[in-house]
Scaffold this active site. Structure first.
Site, short mmCIF file in Angstrom:
data_model
loop_
_atom_site.label_atom_id
_atom_site.label_comp_id
_atom_site.label_asym_id
_atom_site.label_seq_id
_atom_site.Cartn_x
_atom_site.Cartn_y
_atom_site.Cartn_z
N GLY A 92 7.05 36.34 -0.58
CA GLY A 92 8.04 36.08 -1.64
C GLY A 92 8.94 37.26 -1.92
N GLY A 93 8.87 38.32 -1.12
CA GLY A 93 9.69 39.50 -1.37
C GLY A 93 11.18 39.24 -1.25
N ASP A 132 16.00 45.91 4.30
CA ASP A 132 14.95 44.89 4.49
C ASP A 132 13.93 45.35 5.52
OD1 ASP A 132 13.48 42.57 4.27
OD2 ASP A 132 14.84 41.35 5.48
N ARG A 182 9.10 49.42 11.06
CA ARG A 182 10.30 48.61 11.24
C ARG A 182 11.57 49.47 11.20
NH1 ARG A 182 10.66 42.91 7.94
NH2 ARG A 182 12.85 42.37 8.31
N ASN A 221 7.91 44.78 14.10
CA ASN A 221 7.70 43.95 12.93
C ASN A 221 6.21 43.67 12.80
OD1 ASN A 221 8.16 41.78 10.82
ND2 ASN A 221 10.28 42.23 11.37
#
Length: 654
Positions: A309-310, A420, A447, A507
């Site tokens: 939910g970030g 992100d 990342r 990732n």
């Protein structure tokens, strides 16, 4: 004996409702036979013109079924436009088909090759195998030999998401090795309906393989892929986030229980032998943008998980639940409340919807009794103007006491992230020599494009080196552990080119450290993005990214498997792949001298751990979004991975 009138009325009401439902089902059968059976078969198992609808019925609510019946499906089932009474009757009959999945469980008795008599429920059977549950709840996996059955099971299990709680996807199995990997071939396939992009890693324990999709869990015979049981509930309608797309990455297993998260941010415990729900706990309210996707981690008497939910502005946390009862034992919020240590790193109203969710599976060191958990990006993703400061504990690794949730130390990879770049890549725990001394290390290919080595006893940074060439945002990681930012990377309304891409240099997909070679293996992405920020208000049920990211025109990304020396951060070898750079498969290394990986062209493949020389591949013709694992069953080593809607298992052939 006389009964209270109220009790009699309740009993009569229930009886009447049952009779009416039975009558509706009987009338619905006629509707089904006249409208549906020609395509889907008389029992819903599928016919020449249409697929089985059994699993689809179980995954949909009555209102969804009614909408499908009346509206049809684009390019497929026609619309029927029935009145409400006819629809209800048809749905009542459809529910009677739920238990008819090809093989109907029956009681039976068999003789084993060891002279034992087994009696119980035969859950599944073919001409060569049988899955039987005895009355004590035990699952027996059997292979037919003449008129008797031979008991079989797994040898070396894969009992948690990465095989071990340490997060290192390395296996000591060597039956499949450099010399014979060319003889690796598919042994069985299991398909999961309604999900064309599985991200699950199978877990194997006691002969059973557990695989998941959103709100579904299957127990399979790990040697044949035959279904033993299936748990399913309808997906949550109106959900936002990754779970709305059907993502679920797997389970944790402990004792007689299987633990998984649901799409709406609940955590549940299932009976290992039957798939029946034992308990269910609400982790967070999905109405305010929480969801859940990844495998929990069993630690001692607890099971630990975070939520997703970030990208929708949910406030992150890590929580531990009692395995027996489901009661929450502790909760660590990844964004401090006002007045708590770390809250000074949030300046402005952005802290109200801060992100930093702990959406991926963590790691555990039993000797240090320390839980290591990764956190995601702050919200909103691309516009940091309303959240000045470093924004702890986003984009961090947290070292926690597993009994209390108390924070021991933290390290933040990307302070004030506006790209992100979640830090939710695997946290790999290894004990190895570091510059001539034995150290307890934590390895992560982040990342943000840097490969990190930390001392996991205290969080001290030992090494940080780039592992991709396309890296523009920072020149290095300084001695103080903070990135040295490059100029001209500030966001503009027109968009700014940033490398690595939003998808990251790596990732969440698995990485592996091989103790024999001393190398760390990671799938890397050479790619950039154009990021364009904008102002955005938080809303329930909506994304909260604060801008957009798009590919750079005329630039093609590339996926490259790399072997990194953790002592120096140097790349020892690399294996470029051909493909669109849109796959998300990870790696597995073994004592057989092999590194298995999911190639960008859609293959499950193997290379030499020392040189990177390609040795074997099998084309699945899907963009793979899951990571491989290995186990033994009945004395044979298997390699398994999810591809598309399928679980594929490979073993050596003569």
């Amino acid at each position: 004996m006389s009964y209270p009138r109220a009790l009699i009325l309740v009993f009569c009401s229930l009886l009447l409702a049952s009779l009416l439902q039975a009558q509706d089902a009987a009338k619905g059968r006629q509707q089904f036979e006249s409208r549906c059976a020609a395509c889907h078969g008389a029992n819903g198992q599928g016919g020449e013109m249409g697929p089985s609808i059994i699993r689809r019925i179980a995954s949909r609510t009555d209102s969804q079924l009614a909408a499908t019946i009346n509206n049809g499906l684009p390019g497929g089932m026609p619309a029927f436009h029935l009145n409400e009474s006819d629809v209800n009757q048809l749905i009542a009959f459809l529910h009677t088909l739920r238990s008819r999945r090809g093989f109907i469980p029956v009681r039976g008795k068999v003789q084993t090759t060891t002279g034992q008599t087994l009696e119980g429920v035969i859950l599944n059977e073919s001409s060569s195998d049988m899955q039987l549950r005895t009355d004590d709840g035990q699952i027996h996996l059997l292979r037919r030999e003449g008129d008797r059955f031979r008991p079989v099971t797994s040898g070396q299990d894969w009992p948690t998401y990465n095989g071990k709680p340490t997060g290192n996807r390395y296996s000591s199995l060597d039956q499949i090795n450099r010399r014979n990997v060319a003889r690796l071939a598919p042994k069985w396939v299991f398909s999961i309906a309604d999900n064309a992009r599985l991200e699950v890693t199978p877990v194997v324990s006691g002969g059973l393989m557990f695989v998941t999709s959103a709100n579904e869990c299957y127990a399979l015979d790990a040697g044949s892929g035959r279904e033993v049981w299936h748990f399913q509930r309808p997906r949550t309608q109106g959900l936002t986030g990754n779970a709305a797309g059907g993502i679920n990455r797997g389970v944790a297993v402990a004792g007689d229980r299987v633990f998984m998260v649901t799409d709406n941010a609940h955590i549940i415990a299932l009976n290992r032998s039957t798939g029946e729900l034992i308990w269910e706990s609400v982790m967070a309210d999905w109405h305010v943008n929480y969801n859940a996707t990844s495998a929990p981690l069993a630690v001692g008497d607890l099971v630990v998980s975070g939520t997703a939910g970030g990208d929708e502005g949910a406030r992150g946390f890590i929580a531990a639940y009692d395995q027996k009862t489901g009661k929450e034992v502790w909760r660590f919020w990844t964004v401090p409340a006002p007045g708590q240590p770390g809250s000074e790193t949030w300046e402005g109203p952005g802290v109200q919807h801060p992100g930093a969710v702990a959406w991926f599976t963590g790691s555990y060191d039993a000797e240090l009794d320390t839980l290591y958990w990764q956190t995601g990006n702050p919200g909103n993703d691309f516009n940091g103007s309303a959240r000045g400061g470093d924004n702890l504990y986003s984009c961090s690794i947290l070292a926690l006491d597993p009994k209390t949730g108390h924070l021991k130390w933290h390290y933040q990879f990307t302070p004030h992230d506006v790209y992100d770049w979640d830090a939710t890549e695997p946290a790999v725990l290894v004990d190895t020599a570091w510059h001539g001394q034995q150290r307890k290390l934590l390895l992560q290919a982040n990342r943000n494009g840097f490969f990190y080595v930390l001392d996991r006893t205290n969080g001290k940074l030992l090494l940080a080196k780039p592992f991709v060439h396309k890296l523009t945002w920072a020149s290095e990681i300084g001695e103080n552990g903070r990135p040295v930012l490059n100029p001209n990377q500030e966001k503009t309304p027109q968009g700014t080119k940033v490398c690595p891409s939003v998808g990251g240099a790596s990732n969440w997909y698995s990485t592996s450290f091989n103790p024999a070679t001393g190398l760390y293996y990671v799938q890397t992405q050479e790619e950039c993005s154009i990021i364009q920020p904008r102002e955005q208000e938080w809303q329930a049920g909506r994304g909260y990214r604060g801008g957009s990211a798009r590919p750079v025109p005329q630039e093609q990304g590339q996926r490259i498997l790399r072997a990194i020396d953790p002592q120096t951060g140097k790349i020892v070898w690399e294996l470029p792949q051909v493909g669109p750079a849109d796959s998300w498969g990870g790696v597995l290394s073994t004592a057989g001298g092999l590194v298995f990986f999911c190639d960008d062209s859609g293959s499950v493949a193997a290379a030499d751990v020392s040189t990177g020389k390609p040795l074997w591949s099998f084309q699945t013709n899907h963009s793979i979004r899951a990571s491989p694992m290995t186990y033994t069953f009945d004395g044979k080593q298997y390699i398994a991975a999810a591809s598309g809607s399928n679980i594929l298992a490979f073993a050596l052939v003569n």
